[in-house]
Design a protein around this motif. Structure first.
Motif, PDB file in Angstrom:
ATOM      1  N   TRP A   1       0.660  -1.069  -0.010  1.00  0.00           N
ATOM      2  CA  TRP A   1      -0.155  -0.244  -0.023  1.00  0.00           C
ATOM      3  C   TRP A   1       0.871   1.261   0.005  1.00  0.00           C
ATOM      4  CZ3 TRP A   1      -5.521  -0.036   0.453  1.00  0.00           C
ATOM      5  CH2 TRP A   1      -6.071  -1.196   0.650  1.00  0.00           C
ATOM      6  N   SER A   2       0.202   2.196  -0.603  1.00  0.00           N
ATOM      7  CA  SER A   2       1.020   3.625  -0.474  1.00  0.00           C
ATOM      8  C   SER A   2       0.001   4.556  -0.816  1.00  0.00           C
ATOM      9  CB  SER A   2       1.904   3.748  -1.809  1.00  0.00           C
ATOM     10  OG  SER A   2       2.561   5.032  -1.672  1.00  0.00           O
ATOM     11  N   LEU A   3      -0.072   5.766   0.060  1.00  0.00           N
ATOM     12  CA  LEU A   3      -0.718   6.939  -0.250  1.00  0.00           C
ATOM     13  C   LEU A   3       0.080   7.681  -1.327  1.00  0.00           C
ATOM     14  CD1 LEU A   3      -1.887   7.971   3.226  1.00  0.00           C
ATOM     15  CD2 LEU A   3      -2.832   6.265   1.791  1.00  0.00           C
ATOM     16  N   TYR A   4      -0.743   8.653  -2.112  1.00  0.00           N
ATOM     17  CA  TYR A   4       0.010   9.275  -3.081  1.00  0.00           C
ATOM     18  C   TYR A   4      -0.710  10.630  -3.315  1.00  0.00           C
ATOM     19  CZ  TYR A   4      -3.391   7.797  -6.567  1.00  0.00           C
ATOM     20  OH  TYR A   4      -4.634   7.738  -7.522  1.00  0.00           O
ATOM     21  N   GLY A   5       0.352  11.850  -3.566  1.00  0.00           N
ATOM     22  CA  GLY A   5      -0.133  13.033  -3.952  1.00  0.00           C
ATOM     23  C   GLY A   5      -0.720  12.962  -5.297  1.00  0.00           C
ATOM     24  N   ALA A   6      -1.505  13.688  -5.936  1.00  0.00           N
ATOM     25  CA  ALA A   6      -2.254  13.700  -7.106  1.00  0.00           C
ATOM     26  C   ALA A   6      -2.485  15.170  -7.758  1.00  0.00           C
ATOM     27  CB  ALA A   6      -3.332  12.833  -7.213  1.00  0.00           C
ATOM     28  N   TYR A   7      -2.624  15.454  -8.924  1.00  0.00           N
ATOM     29  CA  TYR A   7      -3.003  16.771  -9.419  1.00  0.00           C
ATOM     30  C   TYR A   7      -3.824  16.461 -10.715  1.00  0.00           C
ATOM     31  CZ  TYR A   7       0.962  18.132  -6.570  1.00  0.00           C
ATOM     32  OH  TYR A   7       1.839  18.533  -5.721  1.00  0.00           O
ATOM     33  N   PRO A   8      -4.801  17.183 -10.599  1.00  0.00           N
ATOM     34  CA  PRO A   8      -5.983  16.976 -11.668  1.00  0.00           C
ATOM     35  C   PRO A   8      -5.899  17.433 -13.112  1.00  0.00           C
ATOM     36  CG  PRO A   8      -6.786  18.810 -10.618  1.00  0.00           C
ATOM     37  CD  PRO A   8      -5.198  18.276  -9.789  1.00  0.00           C
ATOM     38  N   ARG A   9      -4.871  18.407 -13.210  1.00  0.00           N
ATOM     39  CA  ARG A   9      -4.580  19.191 -14.424  1.00  0.00           C
ATOM     40  C   ARG A   9      -3.028  18.807 -14.926  1.00  0.00           C
ATOM     41  NH1 ARG A   9      -5.157  24.794 -14.010  1.00  0.00           N
ATOM     42  NH2 ARG A   9      -4.674  24.773 -11.913  1.00  0.00           N
ATOM     43  N   GLN A  10      -2.867  18.828 -16.345  1.00  0.00           N
ATOM     44  CA  GLN A  10      -1.595  18.666 -16.955  1.00  0.00           C
ATOM     45  C   GLN A  10      -1.434  20.184 -17.412  1.00  0.00           C
ATOM     46  OE1 GLN A  10      -1.427  15.400 -19.870  1.00  0.00           O
ATOM     47  NE2 GLN A  10      -1.804  13.858 -18.287  1.00  0.00           N
ATOM     48  N   GLY A  11      -0.337  20.204 -17.642  1.00  0.00           N
ATOM     49  CA  GLY A  11       0.238  21.483 -18.409  1.00  0.00           C
ATOM     50  C   GLY A  11       1.248  22.300 -17.423  1.00  0.00           C
ATOM     51  N   GLY A  12       1.577  21.905 -16.462  1.00  0.00           N
ATOM     52  CA  GLY A  12       2.536  22.620 -15.492  1.00  0.00           C
ATOM     53  C   GLY A  12       2.901  22.000 -14.164  1.00  0.00           C
ATOM     54  N   TYR A  13       3.722  22.720 -13.333  1.00  0.00           N
ATOM     55  CA  TYR A  13       4.237  21.747 -12.181  1.00  0.00           C
ATOM     56  C   TYR A  13       3.333  22.190 -10.865  1.00  0.00           C
ATOM     57  CZ  TYR A  13       8.718  20.122 -10.140  1.00  0.00           C
ATOM     58  OH  TYR A  13       9.234  19.397  -9.456  1.00  0.00           O
ATOM     59  N   GLU A  14       2.764  21.063 -10.403  1.00  0.00           N
ATOM     60  CA  GLU A  14       1.997  21.304  -9.288  1.00  0.00           C
ATOM     61  C   GLU A  14       0.596  22.072  -9.429  1.00  0.00           C
ATOM     62  OE1 GLU A  14       4.404  21.828  -5.753  1.00  0.00           O
ATOM     63  OE2 GLU A  14       5.042  20.004  -5.751  1.00  0.00           O
ATOM     64  N   LEU A  15       0.131  21.770 -10.479  1.00  0.00           N
ATOM     65  CA  LEU A  15      -1.255  22.664 -10.701  1.00  0.00           C
ATOM     66  C   LEU A  15      -2.301  22.466  -9.665  1.00  0.00           C
ATOM     67  CD1 LEU A  15      -1.398  22.710 -14.673  1.00  0.00           C
ATOM     68  CD2 LEU A  15      -0.434  24.380 -13.107  1.00  0.00           C
TER      69      LEU A  15
ATOM     70  N   LEU B   1      -7.065   2.701   5.769  1.00  0.00           N
ATOM     71  CA  LEU B   1      -6.463   3.013   4.564  1.00  0.00           C
ATOM     72  C   LEU B   1      -6.933   3.865   3.662  1.00  0.00           C
ATOM     73  CD1 LEU B   1      -3.498   0.543   4.378  1.00  0.00           C
ATOM     74  CD2 LEU B   1      -3.284   2.731   5.289  1.00  0.00           C
ATOM     75  N   LEU B   2      -8.686   3.699   3.746  1.00  0.00           N
ATOM     76  CA  LEU B   2      -9.543   3.932   2.679  1.00  0.00           C
ATOM     77  C   LEU B   2     -10.446   5.187   3.145  1.00  0.00           C
ATOM     78  CD1 LEU B   2     -10.777   0.480   1.324  1.00  0.00           C
ATOM     79  CD2 LEU B   2      -8.930   2.002   0.291  1.00  0.00           C
ATOM     80  N   VAL B   3     -10.755   5.319   4.499  1.00  0.00           N
ATOM     81  CA  VAL B   3     -11.550   6.438   4.768  1.00  0.00           C
ATOM     82  C   VAL B   3     -10.714   7.087   5.921  1.00  0.00           C
ATOM     83  CG1 VAL B   3     -13.986   7.131   5.952  1.00  0.00           C
ATOM     84  CG2 VAL B   3     -13.791   5.071   4.252  1.00  0.00           C
ATOM     85  N   TRP B   4     -10.605   8.405   5.644  1.00  0.00           N
ATOM     86  CA  TRP B   4     -10.053   9.210   6.277  1.00  0.00           C
ATOM     87  C   TRP B   4     -10.492  10.257   7.133  1.00  0.00           C
ATOM     88  CZ3 TRP B   4      -4.707   8.057   7.503  1.00  0.00           C
ATOM     89  CH2 TRP B   4      -4.148   6.974   6.570  1.00  0.00           C
ATOM     90  N   LYS B   5     -10.454  10.664   8.238  1.00  0.00           N
ATOM     91  CA  LYS B   5     -10.798  11.750   9.059  1.00  0.00           C
ATOM     92  C   LYS B   5      -9.789  12.545   9.531  1.00  0.00           C
ATOM     93  CE  LYS B   5     -13.282  13.038  13.378  1.00  0.00           C
ATOM     94  NZ  LYS B   5     -14.399  14.038  12.533  1.00  0.00           N
ATOM     95  N   ARG B   6      -9.889  13.969   9.387  1.00  0.00           N
ATOM     96  CA  ARG B   6      -8.756  14.982   9.739  1.00  0.00           C
ATOM     97  C   ARG B   6      -8.737  15.175  11.368  1.00  0.00           C
ATOM     98  NH1 ARG B   6     -10.626  16.552   4.608  1.00  0.00           N
ATOM     99  NH2 ARG B   6      -9.001  17.660   3.121  1.00  0.00           N
ATOM    100  N   TYR B   7      -7.648  15.498  11.682  1.00  0.00           N
ATOM    101  CA  TYR B   7      -7.587  15.791  12.974  1.00  0.00           C
ATOM    102  C   TYR B   7      -8.120  17.194  13.228  1.00  0.00           C
ATOM    103  CZ  TYR B   7      -4.695  16.757  17.385  1.00  0.00           C
ATOM    104  OH  TYR B   7      -4.411  17.070  18.734  1.00  0.00           O
ATOM    105  N   SER B   8      -8.733  17.338  14.366  1.00  0.00           N
ATOM    106  CA  SER B   8      -9.638  18.506  14.335  1.00  0.00           C
ATOM    107  C   SER B   8      -8.672  19.696  15.175  1.00  0.00           C
ATOM    108  CB  SER B   8     -10.489  18.317  15.732  1.00  0.00           C
ATOM    109  OG  SER B   8     -10.047  18.086  16.991  1.00  0.00           O
ATOM    110  N   HIS B   9      -7.263  19.670  15.410  1.00  0.00           N
ATOM    111  CA  HIS B   9      -6.477  20.787  15.836  1.00  0.00           C
ATOM    112  C   HIS B   9      -5.387  20.992  14.704  1.00  0.00           C
ATOM    113  CE1 HIS B   9      -8.460  21.006  19.623  1.00  0.00           C
ATOM    114  NE2 HIS B   9      -8.348  19.673  19.562  1.00  0.00           N
TER     115      HIS B   9
END
Length: 362
Positions: free
Chosen positions: A150-164, A238-246
């Motif tokens: 398993w791995s979490l990964y960062g993702a970007y929806p648009r092509q055409g630049g660096y970290e859009l 690993l599929l459903v995540w809840k943010r820390y409230s602080h």
């Protein structure tokens, strides 16, 4: 001698977020200095170990590399490294292998662009792996859950630049640890979710996965405007995540600090009786490798003096930026290898510093 003030991020936990009295989480200056000492005094490898234009057959357009993460597969002595390559359109994740942690070969695609109009069409950034152990000197061996890596990964929806922007996080799995694919079609974190905080409204960036006491933690950096900080989310599966409230758990530092603009790209390890979070700060004099410490994974005390500053390599390899690390312990020579994104006179590539001088056979 200049007196350096240490600052602590102290918040009160509630409900399932592991309530801990504040007086047991505060970390004093002397302790922080002692914990940081073994993570200083680095020795330089003069060149990129992964150059800005690596030899990837079929991907000759890659012109920048970034975000190294080193791992091993169960039962193997060989090391692998995933990294991202930018080809003018966006990010894809590649993998290389090594027998000595210095020379890297057999570069190939690990996970490519997602489908058009999907959250990862503009790029995928692997590297938040589920490891068998998160001890600072443990082997970075991938762990299987439900028969898969398993791995979490960062993702970007648009092509055409660096970290859009806006940026998302997804979850991927692999049968062999080399070739990866989405585990589910929805992102695990996005700026459009109901519990998205004001501090992360502009963009969500890179995750770091940690398993501890039967619970999963996602330490991640995110932005509101030009300010990037580090937050935390929890999961049971690993599929459903809840943010820390602080959140954020590691905010930016005060004016004039080395992390006054960014506290980003966290990498968390167990070091004896405490946790260390290796992150990069952007502020005074550029981007630098920094550390924060915790006893409970929720309250963090930042060492305001970087472990390693941009421009320290005399070759000029990192004179602009030194950030985005991967820490590995090699028991054969009892040496830490710290891989990082080194941006300088050889472009953007993967650099290496070590806790002892290396004797390298070319």
């Amino acid at each position: 001698m200049l007196s350096i003030a240490f600052w602590s991020v102290a918040v009160t936990s509630h409900c399932a977020e592991t309530s801990t009295p504040l007086d047991s989480t505060a970390i004093d200056q002397e302790t922080v200095e002692r914990w940081s000492a073994p993570l200083r005094g680095w020795h330089h490898y003069p060149d990129h170990v992964i150059p800005s234009q690596p030899p990837i057959v079929g991907h000759e357009d890659v012109k920048m590399t970034d975000v190294p993460t080193v791992f091993q597969l169960p039962g193997e002595k060989k090391w692998y490294m995933t990294y991202i390559g930018f080809d003018g359109k966006g990010y894809q994740s590649f993998v290389a292998e090594s027998d000595d942690l210095v020379h890297w070969t057999n570069h190939r695609l690990a996970m490519g662009y997602g489908p058009k109009d999907e959250f990862d069409h503009g790029g995928v950034v692997l590297g938040a792996y589920l490891y068998e152990s998160y001890d600072i000197k443990a082997a970075r061996t991938l762990k299987k859950k439900d028969g898969k890596f398993w791995s979490l990964y960062g993702a970007y929806p648009r092509q055409g630049g660096y970290e859009l922007r806006p940026g998302y996080e997804g979850v991927a799995t692999s049968n062999d640890g080399i070739h990866w694919a989405r585990e589910q079609d929805e992102p695990i974190l996005s700026v459009f979710q109901q519990d998205c905080g004001e501090w992360e409204k502009s963009c969500i960036y890179q995750p770091w996965l940690l398993e501890h006491d039967g619970r999963y933690y996602d330490f991640y950096n995110a932005a509101n405007g030009k300010i990037e900080q580090t937050g935390l989310a929890f999961s049971e599966d690993l599929l459903v995540w809840k943010r820390y409230s602080h959140n954020p758990v590691i905010p930016v530092g005060p004016q004039g600090s080395y992390n006054q603009e960014f506290s980003s790209d966290p990498k968390v390890f167990r070091d004896g009786n405490h946790w260390v979070n290796l992150f990069f700060g952007v502020g005074k004099d550029g981007a630098h490798i920094m550390a924060a410490y915790s006893r409970d994974l929720l309250h963090w005390t930042v060492d305001p003096e970087p472990l390693y500053k941009a421009g320290a390599n005399p070759s000029g390899l990192d004179k602009q930026y030194a950030h985005k690390v991967s820490l590995v312990w090699n028991p054969a020579n009892e040496t830490f290898y710290l891989f990082y994104n080194a941006v300088g006179n050889q472009g953007r590539g993967i650099g290496l510093i070590t806790s002892k001088p290396l004797v390298v056979e070319e």
